[in-house]
Enzyme design. Structure first.
Site, short mmCIF file in Angstrom:
data_model
loop_
_atom_site.label_atom_id
_atom_site.label_comp_id
_atom_site.label_asym_id
_atom_site.label_seq_id
_atom_site.Cartn_x
_atom_site.Cartn_y
_atom_site.Cartn_z
N LYS A 115 0.82 -1.22 0.00
CA LYS A 115 0.00 0.00 0.00
C LYS A 115 0.85 1.26 0.00
O LYS A 115 0.50 2.25 -0.62
CB LYS A 115 -0.94 0.01 1.21
CG LYS A 115 -2.13 -0.90 1.03
CD LYS A 115 -3.25 -0.51 1.96
CE LYS A 115 -4.46 -1.39 1.74
NZ LYS A 115 -5.52 -1.17 2.71
N LYS A 197 -4.90 -9.78 -6.83
CA LYS A 197 -6.11 -10.02 -6.04
C LYS A 197 -7.24 -9.11 -6.50
O LYS A 197 -7.00 -7.95 -6.86
CB LYS A 197 -5.70 -9.73 -4.59
CG LYS A 197 -6.77 -9.77 -3.58
CD LYS A 197 -6.23 -9.37 -2.22
CE LYS A 197 -6.32 -7.87 -2.03
NZ LYS A 197 -6.42 -7.42 -0.66
N LYS A 200 -10.87 -3.69 -3.94
CA LYS A 200 -11.77 -2.56 -4.02
C LYS A 200 -11.04 -1.28 -4.41
O LYS A 200 -11.65 -0.32 -4.87
CB LYS A 200 -12.54 -2.37 -2.72
CG LYS A 200 -11.71 -2.21 -1.47
CD LYS A 200 -12.60 -2.27 -0.23
CE LYS A 200 -11.81 -2.66 1.00
NZ LYS A 200 -12.63 -3.06 2.12
#
Ligand code: TYM
Length: 329
Positions: A115, A197, A200
């Protein structure tokens, strides 16, 4: 049966909830409710580790609660609550920051590395500290089992380490939890890139089927999903990761297992397989959204308030014990 065992899990109200959340996490929770005491949170203080629009965050908190309910989480049986409504979570996280959590552990977290990427020095401290808050969530409730998708296993491991360290200093106060991931569906992959993956935060929404996508839009996404070379429909993660992912989705949202699907589609092409899968996904979404649309915002407010009371009683008791142990009470 196993009634005394406690389950805890949660989802961040950030971005669109998708079928990966349903398959990897929520559908497991629904099954577990039958045999265990369950606590499910809408972890809004985790969501703010990345920038959120306040209006949208408020809306998503309601949306995630409705998604839990529509999926079959029963508020009479299980506790459903909003994380920020119970200050014990952030307070225990702070205590763990001082006792139990180490910089080296947090530096190892792959999700933080992913991230933060290149911006490691400029991202907020909250993003780095996020697994410590997750440990507090889990450990406040004497949790035995944490049902999650594959990507959260490392964070549950860290919660175990923190609990062990704290216990070795102050005595056996925290139960050591265990993560449980699905054998099939612990990692639902992107529809356009089966190496990534389903997420969202993905900018290209064709990667991802949201639980609130219209059935028609979802069908189109399945028809656009990438496939692998060859023509056979077989579950082979190494050579056919895209088809393996589609087979998993088919099995989890439909009624036939992967082995059965392989047999039924022997000799049939990708096109036919995807068309049938598109119907299965559309039907699943239609049924799901019917239930979702029957739940009002007022229902959600009542359920969250009821859940807050029940969860707070448990969390506050544990926090009091911890405060005494460390000497602030
Ligand atoms: P979050 O909000 O990213 O995801 C919620 C749950 O959905 C699973 N999941 C997936 N499973 C399969 N395939 C996918 N593509 C996929 N994407 C998401 C996640 O593994 C997770 O189980 N830190 C957590 C939330 C949290 C939590 C907790 C979980 C906070 N406190 C305590 C358990 C216990 C998170 O960000 O999940």
């Amino acid at each position: 049966m196993n009634k005394q065992k406690i389950i805890f899990s949660g989802i961040q109200p950030s971005g669109q909830m998708h079928i990966g959340h349903y398959i990897g996490a929520i559908s497991q929770w629904v099954e577990m409710q039958k045999d265990y005491d369950c606590v499910f949170s809408i972890v809004d203080y985790h969501a703010i580790t990345v920038k959120q629009n306040p209006e949208e965050l408020r809306r998503r908190i309601i949306e995630v609660t409705k998604i839990y309910l529509a999926a079959g989480i029963d508020s009479q049986k299980s506790i459903i609550f909003q994380q920020s409504a119970i200050p014990a979570h952030t307070e225990l996280a702070w205590i763990f920051n001082c006792y139990g959590a180490r910089m080296a552990d947090l530096n190892r977290m792959t999700q933080f590395k992913d991230k933060a990427g290149e911006n490691r020095e400029s991202v907020g401290v909250g993003l780095f500290d996020y697994p410590v808050l997750m440990a507090a969530d889990i450990l406040l409730y004497d949790t035995d089992i944490v049902p999650v998708g594959e990507d959260q296993k490392q964070h549950v491991e860290l919660a175990r380490d923190i609990a062990r360290r704290f216990n070795s200093e102050f005595g056996e106060i925290f139960k050591i939890p265990q993560s449980v991931v699905r054998q099939e569906g612990a990692r639902i992959m992107s529809l356009l890139d089966p190496a990534k993956k389903m997420s969202k935060s993905d900018v290209n929404q064709n990667n991802c089927i949201a639980l609130l996508d219209s059935p028609e839009a979802a069908k189109k996404k399945i028809m656009r999903a990438v496939t692998d070379s060859g023509i056979e429909i077989t579950y082979d993660l190494v050579n056919k990761p895209a088809i393996a992912n589609l087979l998993t989705i088919y099995a989890q949202l439909g009624t036939r297992q992967v082995k059965r699907l392989e047999k039924d589609y022997a000799g049939h092409g990708y096109g036919e397989f995807k068309k049938d899968l598109a119907e299965v996904v559309a039907k699943f979404l239609e049924d799901f959204q019917k239930k979702y649309n029957r739940i009002s915002d007022d229902d959600v407010v009542k359920i969250l308030e009821d859940g807050r009371k029940k969860a707070e009683a448990i969390a506050q008791k544990k926090l009091e014990e911890v405060r005494k142990l460390i000497g602030v009470r």
